[in-house]
Design a protein around this motif. Structure first.
Motif, PDB file in Angstrom:
ATOM      1  N   ARG A  27       0.817  -1.214   0.000  1.00  0.00           N
ATOM      2  CA  ARG A  27       0.000   0.000   0.000  1.00  0.00           C
ATOM      3  C   ARG A  27       0.848   1.260   0.000  1.00  0.00           C
ATOM      4  N   TRP A  29       5.094   2.953   1.450  1.00  0.00           N
ATOM      5  CA  TRP A  29       6.361   2.764   2.135  1.00  0.00           C
ATOM      6  C   TRP A  29       6.581   3.870   3.155  1.00  0.00           C
ATOM      7  N   ILE A  57       2.249  -1.957   4.522  1.00  0.00           N
ATOM      8  CA  ILE A  57       3.087  -0.757   4.466  1.00  0.00           C
ATOM      9  C   ILE A  57       4.533  -1.162   4.763  1.00  0.00           C
ATOM     10  N   SER A 243      -1.892   2.260  10.635  1.00  0.00           N
ATOM     11  CA  SER A 243      -2.304   1.755   9.327  1.00  0.00           C
ATOM     12  C   SER A 243      -3.678   2.279   8.927  1.00  0.00           C
ATOM     13  N   ASP A 247      -4.408   5.212   5.896  1.00  0.00           N
ATOM     14  CA  ASP A 247      -4.949   4.589   4.687  1.00  0.00           C
ATOM     15  C   ASP A 247      -5.407   5.594   3.644  1.00  0.00           C
ATOM     16  N   LEU A 250      -2.340   7.156   1.881  1.00  0.00           N
ATOM     17  CA  LEU A 250      -1.645   6.222   0.997  1.00  0.00           C
ATOM     18  C   LEU A 250      -2.490   5.937  -0.242  1.00  0.00           C
TER      19      LEU A 250
END
Length: 255
Positions: A27, A29, A57, A243, A247, A250
């Motif tokens: 998804r 870095w 990630i 995360s 989201d 990303l």
């Protein structure tokens, strides 16, 4: 899966790192900056990065100067060097074709990513975990040595069974650093995470960071966690929160 990597620090020595690579679809870095005298294998660093990799990630975590497998003398570093090396880590990630969209820092490393954020091209979001609102907060760790360091220029400092050299330049550097000016100038979303029962860096530091930051900004209380996130499940919980929060940023990058 973790790949061993290295890159050149701002002082010319090689810094050792691990790249936690997602087993499935990627998804995005990111880069993780560890705490004061900790390292890439400390519980917060390793568990959060592994947790984020499980969430898709990929994360680079690396030992700062003179710590872990990195070259050099810890005593030759400073907060300024830590910030510079975080920016160089982002350059390394970009060169290998995995540019960092996310910066995550724990404790002193949280302060470093906040200061580095404005110098990382393409950055989408930044996260601080248990970070001090000013770098000089670390002085409480060595306050018994400060007078001797300032008078003699350096002093040996025993930390966790290791002998480190604390130098006047380091003390002066953290005293001069103004983190809030960097926080006020943030141009990417910020997530501040802190435990209200943190006895090492009080939660008032999180309040100061949050108040100084422009929108968009978010705060998550890591209730029940200690400063080092050593208890079972604490770091993994932090990774899941990061995360979920990251989201949308990303996803926007992928689009």
């Amino acid at each position: 899966m973790a790949d061993a990597v290295s890159f050149t620090s701002s002082t010319g020595q090689r810094l050792a790192g691990l790249l936690d690579v997602p087993a499935g679809p990627v998804r995005g870095w990111g880069i993780f900056a560890h705490g004061f005298t900790l390292g890439k294998d400390s519980p917060a660093a390793s568990r959060i990065c592994k947790g984020l990799a499980e969430e898709g990630i990929g994360m680079l975590r690396f030992d700062n100067l003179g710590l872990g497998q990195s070259e050099g003398d810890w005593g030759d570093g400073s907060f300024t060097h830590k910030v510079h090396d975080t920016v160089l880590a982002a350059g390394f990630m970009a060169e290998r074709g995995t540019p960092a969209a996310l910066l995550v820092g724990h404790s002193f490393g949280g302060a470093a990513v906040l200061a580095a954020a404005g110098r990382v091209p393409g950055l989408q979001a930044v996260v601080s975990v248990g970070a001090p609102s000013e770098p000089r907060h670390v002085e409480h760790n060595y306050d018994a040595l400060v007078d001797r360091v300032m008078a003699d220029g350096h002093a040996e400092w025993l930390v966790g069974g290791r002998a480190l050299t604390l130098k006047r330049a380091f003390v002066e550097d953290v005293r001069d650093a103004d983190l809030k000016q960097h926080v006020r100038r943030l141009t990417v979303p910020l997530l501040v995470m802190h435990s209200p029962t943190d006895s090492t860096v009080s939660v008032e530091n999180a309040s100061a960071i949050f108040k100084a930051a422009p929108h968009p900004r978010s705060f998550v209380s890591l209730e029940g966690s200690d400063h080092l996130l050593t208890a079972r499940g604490q770091a993994r919980r932090a990774a899941r929160i990061i995360s979920a929060w990251a989201d949308q940023y990303l996803t926007a990058l992928e689009a």
